[in-house]
Design a protein around this motif. Structure first.
Motif, PDB file in Angstrom:
ATOM      1  N   GLN A   1      -4.215   6.465  21.553  1.00  0.00           N
ATOM      2  CA  GLN A   1      -2.983   6.695  20.795  1.00  0.00           C
ATOM      3  C   GLN A   1      -2.653   5.483  19.934  1.00  0.00           C
ATOM      4  O   GLN A   1      -2.284   5.620  18.756  1.00  0.00           O
ATOM      5  CB  GLN A   1      -1.819   7.019  21.746  1.00  0.00           C
ATOM      6  N   ARG A   2      -2.805   4.279  20.504  1.00  0.00           N
ATOM      7  CA  ARG A   2      -2.517   3.062  19.740  1.00  0.00           C
ATOM      8  C   ARG A   2      -3.533   2.841  18.628  1.00  0.00           C
ATOM      9  O   ARG A   2      -3.172   2.492  17.501  1.00  0.00           O
ATOM     10  CB  ARG A   2      -2.479   1.861  20.691  1.00  0.00           C
ATOM     11  N   LEU A   3      -4.821   3.033  18.930  1.00  0.00           N
ATOM     12  CA  LEU A   3      -5.844   2.804  17.909  1.00  0.00           C
ATOM     13  C   LEU A   3      -5.787   3.858  16.809  1.00  0.00           C
ATOM     14  O   LEU A   3      -5.977   3.546  15.630  1.00  0.00           O
ATOM     15  CB  LEU A   3      -7.233   2.791  18.551  1.00  0.00           C
ATOM     16  N   ALA A   4      -5.540   5.113  17.173  1.00  0.00           N
ATOM     17  CA  ALA A   4      -5.412   6.150  16.147  1.00  0.00           C
ATOM     18  C   ALA A   4      -4.195   5.878  15.267  1.00  0.00           C
ATOM     19  O   ALA A   4      -4.239   6.040  14.038  1.00  0.00           O
ATOM     20  CB  ALA A   4      -5.301   7.520  16.803  1.00  0.00           C
ATOM     21  N   THR A   5      -3.093   5.446  15.880  1.00  0.00           N
ATOM     22  CA  THR A   5      -1.878   5.148  15.114  1.00  0.00           C
ATOM     23  C   THR A   5      -2.099   3.953  14.195  1.00  0.00           C
ATOM     24  O   THR A   5      -1.647   3.958  13.038  1.00  0.00           O
ATOM     25  CB  THR A   5      -0.706   4.889  16.072  1.00  0.00           C
ATOM     26  N   ALA A   6      -2.789   2.929  14.685  1.00  0.00           N
ATOM     27  CA  ALA A   6      -3.110   1.779  13.830  1.00  0.00           C
ATOM     28  C   ALA A   6      -3.956   2.214  12.638  1.00  0.00           C
ATOM     29  O   ALA A   6      -3.757   1.751  11.502  1.00  0.00           O
ATOM     30  CB  ALA A   6      -3.847   0.724  14.648  1.00  0.00           C
ATOM     31  N   THR A   7      -4.889   3.130  12.869  1.00  0.00           N
ATOM     32  CA  THR A   7      -5.735   3.629  11.783  1.00  0.00           C
ATOM     33  C   THR A   7      -4.915   4.419  10.773  1.00  0.00           C
ATOM     34  O   THR A   7      -5.130   4.331   9.559  1.00  0.00           O
ATOM     35  CB  THR A   7      -6.869   4.507  12.361  1.00  0.00           C
ATOM     36  N   ILE A   8      -3.954   5.211  11.254  1.00  0.00           N
ATOM     37  CA  ILE A   8      -3.080   5.964  10.343  1.00  0.00           C
ATOM     38  C   ILE A   8      -2.285   4.999   9.469  1.00  0.00           C
ATOM     39  O   ILE A   8      -2.151   5.197   8.250  1.00  0.00           O
ATOM     40  CB  ILE A   8      -2.144   6.888  11.141  1.00  0.00           C
ATOM     41  N   LEU A   9      -1.742   3.936  10.074  1.00  0.00           N
ATOM     42  CA  LEU A   9      -0.997   2.944   9.298  1.00  0.00           C
ATOM     43  C   LEU A   9      -1.906   2.251   8.279  1.00  0.00           C
ATOM     44  O   LEU A   9      -1.514   2.034   7.126  1.00  0.00           O
ATOM     45  CB  LEU A   9      -0.355   1.926  10.233  1.00  0.00           C
ATOM     46  N   LEU A  10      -3.124   1.920   8.688  1.00  0.00           N
ATOM     47  CA  LEU A  10      -4.072   1.300   7.763  1.00  0.00           C
ATOM     48  C   LEU A  10      -4.376   2.221   6.582  1.00  0.00           C
ATOM     49  O   LEU A  10      -4.531   1.764   5.442  1.00  0.00           O
ATOM     50  CB  LEU A  10      -5.361   0.938   8.496  1.00  0.00           C
ATOM     51  N   SER A  11      -4.449   3.528   6.835  1.00  0.00           N
ATOM     52  CA  SER A  11      -4.711   4.466   5.736  1.00  0.00           C
ATOM     53  C   SER A  11      -3.545   4.496   4.753  1.00  0.00           C
ATOM     54  O   SER A  11      -3.748   4.636   3.538  1.00  0.00           O
ATOM     55  CB  SER A  11      -4.986   5.871   6.280  1.00  0.00           C
ATOM     56  N   ALA A  12      -2.317   4.368   5.251  1.00  0.00           N
ATOM     57  CA  ALA A  12      -1.150   4.314   4.365  1.00  0.00           C
ATOM     58  C   ALA A  12      -1.161   3.032   3.536  1.00  0.00           C
ATOM     59  O   ALA A  12      -0.843   3.038   2.341  1.00  0.00           O
ATOM     60  CB  ALA A  12       0.134   4.415   5.184  1.00  0.00           C
ATOM     61  N   LEU A  13      -1.527   1.913   4.150  1.00  0.00           N
ATOM     62  CA  LEU A  13      -1.649   0.647   3.424  1.00  0.00           C
ATOM     63  C   LEU A  13      -2.766   0.724   2.377  1.00  0.00           C
ATOM     64  O   LEU A  13      -2.627   0.221   1.255  1.00  0.00           O
ATOM     65  CB  LEU A  13      -1.926  -0.486   4.411  1.00  0.00           C
ATOM     66  N   ARG A  14      -3.870   1.378   2.749  1.00  0.00           N
ATOM     67  CA  ARG A  14      -4.989   1.540   1.815  1.00  0.00           C
ATOM     68  C   ARG A  14      -4.573   2.310   0.575  1.00  0.00           C
ATOM     69  O   ARG A  14      -4.845   1.899  -0.560  1.00  0.00           O
ATOM     70  CB  ARG A  14      -6.122   2.279   2.535  1.00  0.00           C
ATOM     71  N   ASP A  15      -3.903   3.444   0.773  1.00  0.00           N
ATOM     72  CA  ASP A  15      -3.536   4.298  -0.354  1.00  0.00           C
ATOM     73  C   ASP A  15      -2.525   3.603  -1.267  1.00  0.00           C
ATOM     74  O   ASP A  15      -2.597   3.722  -2.496  1.00  0.00           O
ATOM     75  CB  ASP A  15      -2.969   5.621   0.149  1.00  0.00           C
ATOM     76  N   ALA A  16      -1.575   2.887  -0.654  1.00  0.00           N
ATOM     77  CA  ALA A  16      -0.598   2.164  -1.461  1.00  0.00           C
ATOM     78  C   ALA A  16      -1.271   1.008  -2.214  1.00  0.00           C
ATOM     79  O   ALA A  16      -0.936   0.722  -3.367  1.00  0.00           O
ATOM     80  CB  ALA A  16       0.520   1.639  -0.574  1.00  0.00           C
ATOM     81  N   ARG A  17      -2.216   0.365  -1.600  1.00  0.00           N
ATOM     82  CA  ARG A  17      -2.909  -0.783  -2.192  1.00  0.00           C
ATOM     83  C   ARG A  17      -3.770  -0.351  -3.371  1.00  0.00           C
ATOM     84  O   ARG A  17      -3.899  -1.083  -4.369  1.00  0.00           O
ATOM     85  CB  ARG A  17      -3.764  -1.465  -1.124  1.00  0.00           C
ATOM     86  N   ARG A  18      -4.357   0.826  -3.292  1.00  0.00           N
ATOM     87  CA  ARG A  18      -5.255   1.286  -4.354  1.00  0.00           C
ATOM     88  C   ARG A  18      -4.526   1.431  -5.683  1.00  0.00           C
ATOM     89  O   ARG A  18      -5.131   1.260  -6.767  1.00  0.00           O
ATOM     90  CB  ARG A  18      -5.890   2.612  -3.951  1.00  0.00           C
ATOM     91  N   GLN A  19      -3.265   1.700  -5.650  1.00  0.00           N
ATOM     92  CA  GLN A  19      -2.512   1.859  -6.887  1.00  0.00           C
ATOM     93  C   GLN A  19      -2.424   0.554  -7.667  1.00  0.00           C
ATOM     94  O   GLN A  19      -2.218   0.559  -8.890  1.00  0.00           O
ATOM     95  CB  GLN A  19      -1.101   2.376  -6.569  1.00  0.00           C
ATOM     96  N   TYR A  20      -2.577  -0.583  -6.946  1.00  0.00           N
ATOM     97  CA  TYR A  20      -2.471  -1.878  -7.614  1.00  0.00           C
ATOM     98  C   TYR A  20      -3.825  -2.551  -7.780  1.00  0.00           C
ATOM     99  O   TYR A  20      -4.129  -3.127  -8.818  1.00  0.00           O
ATOM    100  CB  TYR A  20      -1.539  -2.797  -6.819  1.00  0.00           C
TER     101      TYR A  20
END
Length: 591
Positions: free
Chosen positions: A85-104
């Motif tokens: 649960q913790r590792l999957a949640t960390a991965t979900i957060l990383l995916s949100a950071l990835r998508d936001a980062r790609r815009q810049y």
């Protein structure tokens, strides 16, 4: 020294995700993603609170401990037995950071993706996700989180509750990341804020990882870390055990399929309660906190096959769900089950589960109706009105359930229930002074009293959205409260039933004209009987409740029970009879 079968060390989230080789895989028998809003928000606030406590470079030597994880090493993948649960949640957060980062800065997003989320495998030509979830979630998680979508490409369609939770978590984190970047000023400063958040997550949030090359030993560690009785971990621990003991891939697939049925009842009833009630209906009482250990011990000692046991659970799960939701083709049995549901008498379900199992082949439901009636009578006399201790009732019903499943004797089961019950005379006496604060319980009692008043048994008082419990002397009166308001407000004699339309048409008073007219218009005899009273006061409540009590021993009785004259139908009480003495017997507070 004993052989060392496991070791443990501390690792940050980033180190675990980026350096573990081979990749991490959640076994197919582990539970699906289950974190909801509370856990997701706590994860985010923990990260943000920790980050804000150590501004700038002050965070360099600091760590935030997230908990533990258990990995089985030595195979084609590293099996994650605990911590998903913790590792999957960390991965979900990383995916949100990835998508936001790609815009810049697209290349920065690509580096985050390949290091922590999913990389390209040159050998296979396919993406290689860092973590793979169980058989139910892996494809959705990969498409929703681990693969990058181009432009406005639609995401996968959620087909399970766990899928919806994954998407909800991702939407939550995407919004929070956007908010943090916006507060930082957007642009370059927003990008720096994004980098800071991923740095905190990957390099400063840590786990203690327990490694073992022995799956059974790792599972034992997992059980030790997670065994908290009948809590959320019980289905996972049991499924874990059965999968490990299954002999071969085909047997494992059959266990997985069986558990899909077991877990499918979760939307309508508790899987945890089902497991306990299934077990006690076969083996007798076991306390909730000891359930998993008891099942494991029995399975191991008796060499019970995983497939056979899972098949039993699969077969009984839909039946248990229907019992809990009061479903049956037999109308009288359905009505009895509905009464049990209204009373909240879940303690009766193991005995009913055993009873249905015994009659499965014959299809004769006469004995089931008698059993359901006896269980209801016992619960009303013992708990609802008698107020007796519940643990002893559990033990009696659970032992009766196990014996019924073995000897198949309904008569013996009902006799054991009856001998444990308060007798009719005691029940009638206690009913005369009882208070009921639980609305669905009051509705059930009044429903049965109403049916007893009607020879045809035809009255629509079944559903809460159509019939309401009415306090005759109201809970919040517009007149001055009576001195003994708290003692009298929930007395059964002060309660009646009204249709929704009538209930909403009257004001909060005490027997004023509008209320009397509503009672006269009611189709419910218990309510129309109130017109016998010219006014309403404590003496009226006492008189009416004694009149109601005169019929309860007949309504809630056991098969073959003879009701004494004192406990049966009695002459109607009149206002003024023994009133002062009776009022002294009222409880100080409602039960």
């Amino acid at each position: 020294m004993p052989e060392q079968r496991y070791d443990a060390n501390r690792q940050t989230i980033g180190t675990l995700l980026s350096t573990t080789s081979p990749r991490i895989e959640v076994p197919e028998w582990q539970r699906s993603y289950s974190w909801g809003s509370d856990e997701i928000e706590a994860f985010w606030h923990d990260l943000l609170g920790f980050e804000q406590a150590y501004p700038g470079n002050n965070i360099d030597s600091q760590e935030y401990f997230l908990g533990s994880a258990v990995l089985v090493t030595g195979g084609a993948t590293n099996l994650l037995l605990d911590g998903q649960q913790r590792l999957a949640t960390a991965t979900i957060l990383l995916s949100a950071l990835r998508d936001a980062r790609r815009q810049y800065k697209a290349d920065a997003a690509t580096r985050l993706q390949s290091k922590y989320i999913s990389d390209h495998d040159d050998a296979t030509g396919e993406a290689a996700p860092v973590i793979t979830l169980n058989i139910y979630d892996r494809d959705f998680f990969r498409s929703e989180v681990q693969e990058e979508r181009v432009g406005n490409e639609a995401g996968p369609k959620p087909r399970l509750k766990s899928h919806g939770l994954v998407r909800k978590a991702r939407q939550y984190f995407a919004q929070k990341v956007a908010d943090e970047e916006s507060r930082a000023g957007g642009g370059e400063e927003g990008f720096k804020r994004n980098l800071r958040l991923s740095n905190v997550l990957c390099n400063h949030m840590s786990l203690v990882i327990v490694y073992s090359s022995d799956e059974d030993n790792a599972a034992t560690v997992f059980e030790t870390l997670n065994d908290r009785g009948i809590g959320l971990s019980t289905p996972d621990l049991l499924r874990n055990l059965l999968m490990r003991r299954a002999k071969g891939p085909e047997a494992r697939q059959r266990v997985v399929a069986a558990w899909q049925t077991v877990l499918s009842i979760a939307d309508e009833t508790s899987v945890d309660e089902y497991l306990r009630h299934f077990w006690v209906s076969q083996r007798g009482d076991v306390k909730a906190r000891k359930l998993y250990r008891e099942i494991k011990s029995t399975i191991t000692q008796e060499q019970i096959e995983s497939v056979a046991f899972s098949a039993e659970l699969e077969e009984a799960a839909p039946l248990y769900r229907d019992l809990a939701k009061a479903r049956d083709d037999d109308e009288e049995l359905k009505r009895l089950l509905e009464g049990i549901r209204m009373l909240g008498a879940k303690v009766t379900l193991p005995a009913l589960l055993a009873g249905y199992s015994v009659t499965e082949q014959s299809g004769n439901k006469s004995d089931l109706r008698k059993l359901a009636g006896a269980l209801t009578t016992l619960y009303v006399r013992h708990t609802v009105i008698g107020g007796r201790e519940s643990t002893a009732l559990e033990s009696r019903i659970y032992s009766v359930a196990a014996e019924l499943r073995k000897d198949r004797e309904f008569g013996s089961a009902i006799a054991k229930l009856r001998e444990f019950s308060p007798d009719a005379e005691e029940f009638t006496a206690k009913f005369s002074h009882a208070s009921i604060s639980r609305i669905s319980t009051a509705r059930y009692l009044l429903r049965e009293l109403e049916h007893a008043r009607r020879e045809t048994q035809e009255v629509a008082v079944e559903l809460s959205d159509r019939v309401h419990v009415e306090h005759i002397y109201p809970q919040n009166p517009i007149i001055p409260k009576w001195d003994n308001h708290a003692q009298l407000i929930n007395r059964i004699g002060n309660l009646t039933l009204l249709g929704k339309r009538l209930n909403t048409s009257i004001k909060n008073g005490a027997f004023e004209t509008k209320k009397v007219k509503a009672y006269a218009d009611s189709d419910i005899l218990l309510t129309r009987d109130l017109l016998e009273y010219e006014a309403w006061g404590p003496q009226s409540i006492e008189c009416r409740q004694r009149n109601l009590a005169s019929s309860v021993a007949r309504i809630w009785s056991f098969p073959g029970e003879s009701v004494s004259a004192m406990a049966g139908e009695r002459a109607r009480w009149q206002l003024g009879e023994n009133y002062d003495q009776d009022l002294d017997e009222l409880p100080e507070m409602p039960s």
